[in-house]
Design a protein around this motif. Sequence first.
Motif, PDB file in Angstrom:
ATOM      1  N   ALA A  12     112.220   9.234 -43.430  1.00 46.71           N
ATOM      2  CA  ALA A  12     113.248   8.258 -43.766  1.00 46.71           C
ATOM      3  C   ALA A  12     113.107   7.089 -42.797  1.00 46.71           C
ATOM      4  O   ALA A  12     112.986   7.296 -41.585  1.00 46.71           O
ATOM      5  N   LEU A  13     113.089   5.895 -43.326  1.00 41.15           N
ATOM      6  CA  LEU A  13     112.949   4.710 -42.489  1.00 41.15           C
ATOM      7  C   LEU A  13     114.302   4.042 -42.298  1.00 41.15           C
ATOM      8  O   LEU A  13     115.124   4.004 -43.215  1.00 41.15           O
ATOM      9  N   LEU A  14     114.520   3.527 -41.099  1.00 44.59           N
ATOM     10  CA  LEU A  14     115.757   2.799 -40.823  1.00 44.59           C
ATOM     11  C   LEU A  14     115.437   1.667 -39.859  1.00 44.59           C
ATOM     12  O   LEU A  14     114.971   1.910 -38.737  1.00 44.59           O
ATOM     13  N   ASP A  15     115.661   0.433 -40.285  1.00 46.16           N
ATOM     14  CA  ASP A  15     115.481  -0.704 -39.390  1.00 46.16           C
ATOM     15  C   ASP A  15     116.614  -0.720 -38.368  1.00 46.16           C
ATOM     16  O   ASP A  15     117.758  -0.345 -38.680  1.00 46.16           O
ATOM     17  N   SER A  16     116.319  -1.189 -37.174  1.00 46.54           N
ATOM     18  CA  SER A  16     117.285  -1.075 -36.072  1.00 46.54           C
ATOM     19  C   SER A  16     118.522  -1.944 -36.244  1.00 46.54           C
ATOM     20  O   SER A  16     119.522  -1.749 -35.543  1.00 46.54           O
ATOM     21  N   ASP A  17     118.483  -2.908 -37.165  1.00 50.69           N
ATOM     22  CA  ASP A  17     119.665  -3.742 -37.391  1.00 50.69           C
ATOM     23  C   ASP A  17     120.440  -3.335 -38.636  1.00 50.69           C
ATOM     24  O   ASP A  17     121.429  -3.983 -38.996  1.00 50.69           O
ATOM     25  N   ASP A  18     120.024  -2.261 -39.297  1.00 50.72           N
ATOM     26  CA  ASP A  18     120.744  -1.756 -40.467  1.00 50.72           C
ATOM     27  C   ASP A  18     121.502  -0.494 -40.102  1.00 50.72           C
ATOM     28  O   ASP A  18     121.323   0.073 -39.018  1.00 50.72           O
ATOM     29  N   LEU A  19     122.336  -0.024 -41.030  1.00 49.29           N
ATOM     30  CA  LEU A  19     123.017   1.246 -40.793  1.00 49.29           C
ATOM     31  C   LEU A  19     123.188   2.003 -42.102  1.00 49.29           C
ATOM     32  O   LEU A  19     123.218   1.417 -43.180  1.00 49.29           O
ATOM     33  N   TRP A  20     123.270   3.312 -41.972  1.00 48.97           N
ATOM     34  CA  TRP A  20     123.454   4.189 -43.120  1.00 48.97           C
ATOM     35  C   TRP A  20     124.921   4.579 -43.269  1.00 48.97           C
ATOM     36  O   TRP A  20     125.649   4.714 -42.274  1.00 48.97           O
ATOM     37  N   LEU A  21     125.348   4.791 -44.492  1.00 45.49           N
ATOM     38  CA  LEU A  21     126.634   5.409 -44.754  1.00 45.49           C
ATOM     39  C   LEU A  21     126.457   6.928 -44.694  1.00 45.49           C
ATOM     40  O   LEU A  21     125.357   7.438 -44.933  1.00 45.49           O
ATOM     41  N   PRO A  22     127.508   7.687 -44.372  1.00 44.68           N
ATOM     42  CA  PRO A  22     127.365   9.114 -44.050  1.00 44.68           C
ATOM     43  C   PRO A  22     126.722   9.977 -45.129  1.00 44.68           C
ATOM     44  O   PRO A  22     126.136  11.014 -44.824  1.00 44.68           O
ATOM     45  N   PHE A  23     126.799   9.563 -46.386  1.00 43.91           N
ATOM     46  CA  PHE A  23     126.300  10.396 -47.482  1.00 43.91           C
ATOM     47  C   PHE A  23     124.866  10.057 -47.882  1.00 43.91           C
ATOM     48  O   PHE A  23     124.324  10.655 -48.808  1.00 43.91           O
ATOM     49  N   LYS A  24     124.234   9.130 -47.190  1.00 47.94           N
ATOM     50  CA  LYS A  24     122.930   8.606 -47.613  1.00 47.94           C
ATOM     51  C   LYS A  24     121.893   9.706 -47.808  1.00 47.94           C
ATOM     52  O   LYS A  24     121.324   9.870 -48.891  1.00 47.94           O
ATOM     53  N   LEU A  25     121.604  10.461 -46.783  1.00 47.91           N
ATOM     54  CA  LEU A  25     120.576  11.492 -46.878  1.00 47.91           C
ATOM     55  C   LEU A  25     120.984  12.596 -47.850  1.00 47.91           C
ATOM     56  O   LEU A  25     120.145  13.131 -48.578  1.00 47.91           O
ATOM     57  N   ASN A  26     122.257  12.928 -47.861  1.00 48.00           N
ATOM     58  CA  ASN A  26     122.748  14.001 -48.729  1.00 48.00           C
ATOM     59  C   ASN A  26     122.449  13.707 -50.192  1.00 48.00           C
ATOM     60  O   ASN A  26     121.989  14.577 -50.941  1.00 48.00           O
ATOM     61  N   TYR A  27     122.723  12.480 -50.615  1.00 54.29           N
ATOM     62  CA  TYR A  27     122.462  12.084 -51.997  1.00 54.29           C
ATOM     63  C   TYR A  27     120.991  12.257 -52.342  1.00 54.29           C
ATOM     64  O   TYR A  27     120.633  12.807 -53.389  1.00 54.29           O
ATOM     65  N   GLN A  28     120.133  11.789 -51.456  1.00 54.12           N
ATOM     66  CA  GLN A  28     118.705  11.815 -51.735  1.00 54.12           C
ATOM     67  C   GLN A  28     118.143  13.231 -51.696  1.00 54.12           C
ATOM     68  O   GLN A  28     117.322  13.602 -52.534  1.00 54.12           O
ATOM     69  N   VAL A  29     118.578  14.019 -50.726  1.00 52.87           N
ATOM     70  CA  VAL A  29     118.086  15.397 -50.618  1.00 52.87           C
ATOM     71  C   VAL A  29     118.484  16.211 -51.844  1.00 52.87           C
ATOM     72  O   VAL A  29     117.660  16.950 -52.411  1.00 52.87           O
ATOM     73  N   LYS A  78     108.214  -9.621 -55.879  1.00 57.76           N
ATOM     74  CA  LYS A  78     108.786  -9.423 -54.547  1.00 57.76           C
ATOM     75  C   LYS A  78     109.227  -7.971 -54.423  1.00 57.76           C
ATOM     76  O   LYS A  78     109.455  -7.294 -55.431  1.00 57.76           O
ATOM     77  N   CYS A  79     109.344  -7.514 -53.219  1.00 57.15           N
ATOM     78  CA  CYS A  79     109.724  -6.117 -53.018  1.00 57.15           C
ATOM     79  C   CYS A  79     111.233  -5.957 -53.169  1.00 57.15           C
ATOM     80  O   CYS A  79     112.011  -6.618 -52.483  1.00 57.15           O
ATOM     81  N   ARG A  80     111.625  -5.093 -54.076  1.00 56.89           N
ATOM     82  CA  ARG A  80     113.046  -4.819 -54.293  1.00 56.89           C
ATOM     83  C   ARG A  80     113.461  -3.492 -53.671  1.00 56.89           C
ATOM     84  O   ARG A  80     114.527  -2.962 -53.991  1.00 56.89           O
ATOM     85  N   VAL A  81     112.618  -2.968 -52.816  1.00 56.67           N
ATOM     86  CA  VAL A  81     112.884  -1.679 -52.169  1.00 56.67           C
ATOM     87  C   VAL A  81     113.068  -1.919 -50.673  1.00 56.67           C
ATOM     88  O   VAL A  81     112.105  -2.208 -49.955  1.00 56.67           O
ATOM     89  N   SER A  82     114.284  -1.818 -50.189  1.00 63.07           N
ATOM     90  CA  SER A  82     114.522  -2.014 -48.760  1.00 63.07           C
ATOM     91  C   SER A  82     114.022  -0.806 -47.977  1.00 63.07           C
ATOM     92  O   SER A  82     114.354   0.336 -48.327  1.00 63.07           O
ATOM     93  N   PRO A  83     113.234  -1.019 -46.928  1.00 61.09           N
ATOM     94  CA  PRO A  83     112.723   0.104 -46.150  1.00 61.09           C
ATOM     95  C   PRO A  83     113.810   1.064 -45.673  1.00 61.09           C
ATOM     96  O   PRO A  83     113.605   2.277 -45.659  1.00 61.09           O
ATOM     97  N   SER A  84     114.968   0.530 -45.310  1.00 59.76           N
ATOM     98  CA  SER A  84     116.037   1.381 -44.769  1.00 59.76           C
ATOM     99  C   SER A  84     116.647   2.317 -45.807  1.00 59.76           C
ATOM    100  O   SER A  84     117.420   3.206 -45.460  1.00 59.76           O
ATOM    101  N   THR A  85     116.310   2.125 -47.088  1.00 58.68           N
ATOM    102  CA  THR A  85     116.809   3.039 -48.126  1.00 58.68           C
ATOM    103  C   THR A  85     115.806   4.141 -48.450  1.00 58.68           C
ATOM    104  O   THR A  85     116.138   5.112 -49.125  1.00 58.68           O
TER     105      THR A  85
END
Length: 261
Positions: free
Chosen positions: A85-102, A147-154
Amino acid sequence: MFISVVIPVYNRIQPLIRAIESVLCQNYKHYEIIVVDDGSTVDIENSLEPYLHLENIKYIKLEINKGVSTARNKGIICSAGDYIALLDSDDLWLPFKLNYQVKRIINNKNINISYTNEFWYKIDKFINKPKDFKGLSGHIYPYILDKCRVSPSTLLVNKKVFDKVGYFNETLRVCEDYEFCLRASLFFEFDYIDVKSIVKISDTDMQLSKNIEYIEYVRLKILLNFFKKYSYLMDIKYQYSTIKEIDRKFNIVKKGISKKI
């Protein structure tokens, strides 16, 4: 399913801490965090001292600043996870992010690349994401040519994807996500979750991406090299779509140059 969360950072302390906290607040707990310091001139390690006592956080220091691609690649290579999972240092995840994907991946073992919707936050307010950034599932290659429509942090990516298509291009300082997603989408389907699970943050209005002629020039070079290398793998529709987009980008760049003359 064990996940390695890779966070590259350069000279950011408070945003990095905010990003780390957003991972620690995840409902899904089976993960490690790998912070890769890309040759920062500020003391990132000392600032992270309270967090480095946690067993699931690793800190890697690169001596020379080489860009986000090098930092991400180092984190991926040193990871222990089945998925990255990638996360840029200036972004943040909401608590359910990984749960949804897993949960999505558990229910469909064929998913190798997952990405989600996102909130956009610029300077001091949330802004509406342009409609043409809408995500899609499946074979998204033609959809991301412009253009890329996929943000690395997602992104949540099966490690075998990197084994197949390679890592991030370390020669690129910008548009490295665009180039990686082109490669990945040529070989793998993407799974899109239309849930806003991250906050993509811009603390300044002075973004490189605002220089459309320059960004399109970089994307044009990427696309030309990409087509030269991978066109033999494309069907007629993909080849036609790629050539058409190359022509479009060429005209944008040409027009931009003519304005400056």
